[in-house]
Each structure stands twice: as structure tokens, then as C-alpha cells.
Scaffold this active site. Structure first.
Site, PDB file in Angstrom:
ATOM      1  N   ARG A 249      98.375  57.046   7.752  1.00  0.00           N
ATOM      2  CA  ARG A 249      99.611  56.327   7.466  1.00  0.00           C
ATOM      3  C   ARG A 249     100.622  57.379   7.049  1.00  0.00           C
ATOM      4  NH1 ARG A 249     103.061  55.771   2.698  1.00  0.00           N
ATOM      5  NH2 ARG A 249     104.076  53.744   2.792  1.00  0.00           N
ATOM      6  N   ASP A 251     103.902  58.622   5.485  1.00  0.00           N
ATOM      7  CA  ASP A 251     104.835  58.151   4.470  1.00  0.00           C
ATOM      8  C   ASP A 251     106.279  58.446   4.848  1.00  0.00           C
ATOM      9  OD1 ASP A 251     105.444  57.297   1.615  1.00  0.00           O
ATOM     10  OD2 ASP A 251     106.205  59.358   1.563  1.00  0.00           O
ATOM     11  N   ALA A 252     107.147  57.454   4.694  1.00  0.00           N
ATOM     12  CA  ALA A 252     108.610  57.608   4.730  1.00  0.00           C
ATOM     13  C   ALA A 252     109.101  58.538   5.828  1.00  0.00           C
ATOM     14  CB  ALA A 252     109.108  58.077   3.367  1.00  0.00           C
ATOM     15  N   VAL A 253     108.755  58.246   7.073  1.00  0.00           N
ATOM     16  CA  VAL A 253     109.183  59.127   8.160  1.00  0.00           C
ATOM     17  C   VAL A 253     110.677  59.019   8.421  1.00  0.00           C
ATOM     18  CG1 VAL A 253     106.919  59.059   9.247  1.00  0.00           C
ATOM     19  CG2 VAL A 253     108.683  57.460  10.007  1.00  0.00           C
ATOM     20  N   HIS A 254     111.365  58.034   7.820  1.00  0.00           N
ATOM     21  CA  HIS A 254     112.823  57.979   7.949  1.00  0.00           C
ATOM     22  C   HIS A 254     113.478  59.198   7.305  1.00  0.00           C
ATOM     23  CE1 HIS A 254     111.426  55.527   4.481  1.00  0.00           C
ATOM     24  NE2 HIS A 254     112.304  56.244   3.820  1.00  0.00           N
ATOM     25  N   GLU A 284     105.368  54.397   7.919  1.00  0.00           N
ATOM     26  CA  GLU A 284     106.336  53.755   7.031  1.00  0.00           C
ATOM     27  C   GLU A 284     107.694  54.268   7.461  1.00  0.00           C
ATOM     28  OE1 GLU A 284     107.584  53.300   2.332  1.00  0.00           O
ATOM     29  OE2 GLU A 284     106.812  55.203   3.077  1.00  0.00           O
ATOM     30  N   GLN A 374     105.584  48.502  -3.910  1.00  0.00           N
ATOM     31  CA  GLN A 374     106.227  47.260  -4.324  1.00  0.00           C
ATOM     32  C   GLN A 374     105.776  46.805  -5.709  1.00  0.00           C
ATOM     33  OE1 GLN A 374     108.507  46.866  -2.364  1.00  0.00           O
ATOM     34  NE2 GLN A 374     107.821  47.627  -0.385  1.00  0.00           N
ATOM     35  N   ASN A 377     106.759  50.554  -8.210  1.00  0.00           N
ATOM     36  CA  ASN A 377     108.167  50.884  -8.380  1.00  0.00           C
ATOM     37  C   ASN A 377     108.908  49.865  -9.225  1.00  0.00           C
ATOM     38  OD1 ASN A 377     108.298  53.370  -7.135  1.00  0.00           O
ATOM     39  ND2 ASN A 377     108.576  52.509  -5.097  1.00  0.00           N
TER      40      ASN A 377
END
Length: 580
Positions: A249, A251-254, A284, A374, A377
Site C-alpha cells: 500500500r 502512502d500518499a502518492v499525491h 492512497e 481517520q 488524526n
């Protein structure tokens, strides 16, 4: 292209390679042996062979002055500042010949290894998870971080499994045992940033980072460079080939501004995995780039679905939930019918987000009610078991576990755990102060924490008690929840999973402010229908007359024309009984 780090050559020697374009010289110092100068190579590489046996420890020495751990170290038994240890995972005697499982069979539970007392502790819970109906575990990031406890997203040595969790051999044993229980093992990897303590790369390989682009974690990683791409691709291949994990998985590939790197990574993974073995890549990605799900990636965490469900269940609309404040039921219906909610529409900042996703199969989307982000945080780490009525959570759980999307659970969900999961770290001195105050500052714009004295109640991430409080326990739970999950996962195994290949959405529509009907054509031609009411009042609905009722979460009988408050009804309509 060189292979980053150290690789054993035989019983007494190893090859070492370090990309250090800012260094004039690089030596490798193996314990109690004279330093060996590595040879400078084209493109900023330094490499060579030195005497070193498996289990021996070493440092790199830059310009005869700076001693650093290997950035591709396979083990850091003394932490991020200590020496690296030469590891040979190929020596592990694997017991189970394992080729993986089809993706549509995945029911994933996300786990934090540290909270379960390391790899050996995770091994102890595997039989229970397999017996429940979980088919995959997803381990939060394992890469070496500073200190003894951390979520894992502050890792600085991504090739080295965290020393406080156990040895590399113990990780092999965990993966091997999971496969013996029929469980896939996915690992969460962080390729978008390094943690704030222990990363020495800027001191001798500054081109690893960009000086023209900043991220929330500092200078952006420069994925335009082949050496940088190779570093992370080799890391992905280590988890999948050396440790025989079943998927990653990402993480945060944006935060990765070169999508072609992701495509290259997927291509290299597919080429490296032996024929017949099933390996899965999950993203993600806040950008909702549907095209990546057609270029080697199997699925994406569906934050849109979670966010809409969370607003419906809790009524919370602050922060990123603002985007789902208006008619969240319509957004959930769009998610169930088309995958993403945001497919090019403007978000709360006025920025267009996402790409059309309705053509993708439901299995391209991982749905969840909560995960580490979720819950953790949140300022106080509350789970949904404390934020909404149990009947509403039970109904949403029916949707999660019986809809055709891939379900993701967080550790403790299956017991109805009511213990918090908090954000925790193990930093010290000024960094600890900065992290604690930064954490509290994040919530200053939330009404509940606007007053400074309220923010003081937010737990200190660095306190050992914050970590200990986050351990899931089987005492503080919702009654009957384990049995609920066992029943629903048995239904999924028998009634949904066999028919998932070839499934396509038939649409979803809201039938009230908090109720909807969603339908899918399964691979065998039958229809799966879910009627969901997360509201406090019954809702009129036209249930089909000729239906096989699989599940009804309500506790009382009601007419077929009424959907009870806080309820989920799941039905199957065989092909021969379809209405015209």
C-alpha cells in the site's frame, strides 16, 4: 544501475554501493576491521568489495569525517544512529509454498506491529483473524524510525525493518506463518517523504531532494532522477521478493509529482514477480487519478466513501469533512455506483479533483469505516464505537462487509473496540516539543479545541502512556460485535466473493436524507442489492418482492415497504427472477 546498499557475495565478503554525489570519498568501516575505501564511479556512485560476514555491522564514512548508516540498510539493531547490519534473507528456510490469493478475496485488517508487541505478537493473533474471515493483514510502515515507537510514517531507513519489532528473520517468520494460515501480507510503504530525525541523505546526496519544491515534510524527493527512482523501486522489490509479502500500500502518492515513476514501479514489480504468483499494489491518492488504476495498480483507498459515511454517522463537518457536508447521502450513492465522489469537481478549496472512475470494477476501490489516519488524526483518537449509535455503526458495517468493494478493517474493529488509537512518536528534546505543540496547533481551528486550555488536553505524542493507551483490548468493546463480524464475513465468503469477478454497478440512489439503495450485477448474473438507512427514523422503500434476503441489521420485524431506522438490508435477486 547499481544496487543500493550491501549485498553478501560469499561467507566472508560483501559488495557495498552508496550514491553520494556530494562526497569526495566514501569508505566502509566494518566492525574491528580497517576501513576500505570504495571506488568512485560515474554519476556519483561509490562502490567496492570489503570483508564482511552476515551479522557484522558497518558504517559508511563520508570524506573521512561523517559516519552514517547505510541508507539502504537491511537492519539497524541499535537504531537510526547506530551501525547497519549485513543481512541475508535468502538464507531463511521458507516452510510454505505460497502463490498468493486473488484480489477479489481480500478482506484486509490494518495492524500496527508495535502495539501487538512486534512480529511475534502479530503471529499470535493470526489464527484468530483467519478464523474470523480476514484474508489479508496490512502492516503499517516497518521502515526504521527514530526511537522505539512511532506510527511508522516518520521512517528514515525504509529498507531496514524497525529493530524494536524484531529481527529480519522474525519478519520472515511472520510472513511465513501468515501464509500458512492462508493470509496475504501487505506492507504500507512511504515513498513521499522521510521522517524528521535520522535522515543523513541531505548531507552527502543533496540531489536526492529538490530545492525548488516543498512539501509538508520539507524538500520534495526528486523523482526525476534515475538513482532516486531506483532506490524506491529496489525497496518495493525487497518487500515483495526477499520477504515474500503479497502486496504494497503506497502512502500518499499525491505528494509524488512524477506519476510516471509510479507507472515504472508497477511495471518493474510485475516483471520481477515469478509467473503464477499473485501480488497486489494499492494506492492512497487524494488526487483520485483513475488512470493509475489502469496502469499496473489494483486498487485505491476510497477516502471519498469513508468521508461520506463518517459525516452520515457522526454529523461532523469540520476539516476535510466540509467537502461532504451537503447531501452526504448523494455522495455515498455516487461512491457506491461509480467509485470516486470527486471525479473532476472542485473541492472546498475550489480546486478540481479526480478523474472519472465509473468504468472501473468495484474491486478497484478499498472501502473502510475507519483506519489509522481517520482515528489517529483525531485529537483524542476516538473510534466510531464512541462517536455514533451502535445500531447505525452496525448498519454501516453491513454495507462495508457485504458490498462488492474490497473491505478494510482497522485493528480492533471486529471486536467493537472502544479504546482510542492516538498519534504517537518517540522524539526527544526540541523535536519532541515541536511535534507536541505542532500536534496541538493542528486543532486550533476546531471548535472543540479553540481555547488553549482545551488543546492542552490533547495527549503528548511522545509520552509512553499515549502509546500504551492505544493498545486494543478485548475488555472495552461493544457486546456481540465479534459475532456480528463473524456472521457478516461468513456471508461474504459464501454469497458475495465467489460471484465478484465480473461484477459491475447498476447504480445507486438516495431515498432520503440518510438512506439509499445500491445495486450491482454480480459475475453469475444475479443482482446484489443493499438498502441502507443511517437515519433515526424509518424510511419508505420499495423492496423487490422476489428476493433472497441475506442480511437485515434491524432487531425488529418491519414491513417490506419500510427500512427501519439505523438499518442495512442486503438482498440477492437470482437472474431468472429479475424484473423486466
Amino acid at each position: 544501475m547499481h544496487r543500493h546498499g550491501a549485498q553478501p557475495l560469499d561467507a566472508t565478503s560483501a559488495r557495498f554501493a552508496l550514491w553520494a554525489p556530494d562526497a569526495r570519498s566514501v569508505s566502509v568501516e566494518v566492525e574491528q576491521q580497517p576501513a576500505v575505501r570504495l571506488q568512485p564511479q560515474e554519476g556519483g556512485w561509490h562502490s567496492g568489495v570489503a570483508p564482511c560476514q552476515t551479522g557484522e555491522r558497518y558504517h559508511f564514512c563520508i570524506d573521512d569525517a561523517l559516519r552514517v548508516a547505510d541508507p539502504a540498510s537491511r537492519y539497524q539493531p541499535e537504531g537510526v544512529q547506530g551501525p547497519s547490519e549485513l543481512v541475508d534473507t535468502s538464507a531463511y528456510p521458507w516452510r510454505h509454498a505460497w502463490q498468493g490469493r486473488p484480489w477479489h478475496e481480500a478482506v484486509i485488517q490494518e495492524l500496527h506491529v508495535g502495539l501487538l508487541d512486534g512480529y511475534s505478537g502479530v503471529c499470535k493473533v493470526l489464527p484468530r483473524l483467519a478464523g474470523l474471515g480476514i484474508s489479508a493483514i496490512e502492516l503499517m510502515p516497518l521502515g526504521q524510525f527514530s526511537g522505539e515507537r512511532n506510527w511508522g510514517y516518520d521512517g528514515v531507513l525504509p529498507f531496514a525493518p524497525q529493530h524494536s519489532y524484531g529481527t529480519p528473520q522474525a519478519l520472515c517468520e511472520l510472513v511465513d506463518e501468515a501464509h500458512g494460515q492462508g493470509l496475504m501480507v501487505l506492507v504500507d510503504v512511504v515513498y513521499n517523504h522521510f521522517g524528521p530525525d535520522g535522515n543523513s541523505l541531505p548531507r552527502y546526496a543533496s540531489p536526492f531532494f529538490r530545492n525548488d519544491r516543498q512539501t509538508p515534510w520539507g524538500a520534495a524527493i526528486d523523482f526525476r532522477r534515475a538513482e532516486v527512482r531506483e532506490y524506491f523501486i529496489q525497496n518495493a522489490l525487497m518487500w515483495l521478493c526477499d520477504y515474500r509479502c503479497d502486496g504494497l500500500r503506497l502512502d500518499a502518492v499525491h505528494a509524488i509529482d512524477q506519476p510516471d515513476f509510479l507507472v515504472e514501479l508497477a511495471r518493474r514489480v510485475r516483471a520481477a514477480v515469478e509467473p503464477g504468483r499473485q501480488v497486489w499494489l494499492v494506492l492512497e491518492n487524494e488526487h483520485n487519478q483513475a488512470t493509475l488504476l489502469e496502469q499496473g495498480f489494483d486498487a485505491q483507498w476510497n477516502d471519498d466513501g469513508h468521508n461520506a459515511l463518517h459525516v452520515l454517522l457522526t454529523g461532523e463537518t469540520e476539516g476535510y469533512y466540509t467537502d461532504y457536508r451537503e447531501r452526504p447521502i448523494d455522495k455515498l450513492a455516487r461512491c457506491l455506483a461509480q467509485g470516486f465522489v470527486f471525479q473532476g469537481q472542485a473541492d472546498r478549496h475550489g480546486t478540481p479533483r479526480g478523474q472519472p472512475s465509473g468504468h472501473l470494477p468495484p474491486s478497484a476501490f478499498v472501502l473502510f469505516l475507519q483506519n489509522h489516519d481517520q482515528i489517529g488524526n483525531r485529537a483524542l483518537g476516538e473510534r466510531l464505537s464512541r462517536l455514533c449509535p451502535p445500531a447505525a455503526l452496525k448498519a454501516a458495517t453491513g454495507l462495508l462487509l457485504l458490498a462488492p468493494m474490497i473491505p478494510l478493517l482497522f485493528m480492533g474493529d471486529d471486536d467493537g473496540c472502544r479504546k482510542p488509537f492516538l498519534f504517537f512518536t518517540d522524539f526527544h528534546d526540541n523535536l519532541a516539543d515541536a511535534v507536541r505543540e505542532g500536534r496541538r496547533g493542528e486543532f486550533a481551528h476546531f471548535d472543540a479545541f479553540a481555547a488553549p486550555d482545551k488543546r492542552e488536553q490533547i495527549p503528548d505524542p511522545n509520552a509512553a502512556a499515549t502509546f500504551e493507551t492505544s493498545r486494543p483490548q478485548h475488555k472495552d468493546v461493544l457486546a456481540g460485535w465479534h459475532g456480528l463480524y463473524q456472521h457478516l464475513l461468513d456471508l461474504r465468503q459464501r454469497q458475495v466473493i465467489p460471484q465478484l469477478p465480473g461484477t459491475r454497478a447498476l447504480g445507486a440512489e438516495a431515498i432520503g436524507d440518510k438512506a439509499l439503495t445500491a445495486r450491482w450485477r454480480l459475475g453469475d448474473g444475479s443482482e446484489l442489492r443493499i438498502d441502507l438507512n443511517l437515519g433515526e427514523h424509518p424510511q419508505s422503500v420499495a423492496l423487490p418482492a422476489l428476493t433472497r434476503r441475506l442480511y437485515d441489521s434491524s432487531d425488529s420485524a418491519h414491513p417490506d415497504s419500510v427500512l427501519a431506522a439505523h438499518s442495512c438490508v442486503v438482498s440477492r435477486l437470482p437472474p431468472e427472477q429479475e424484473p423486466s
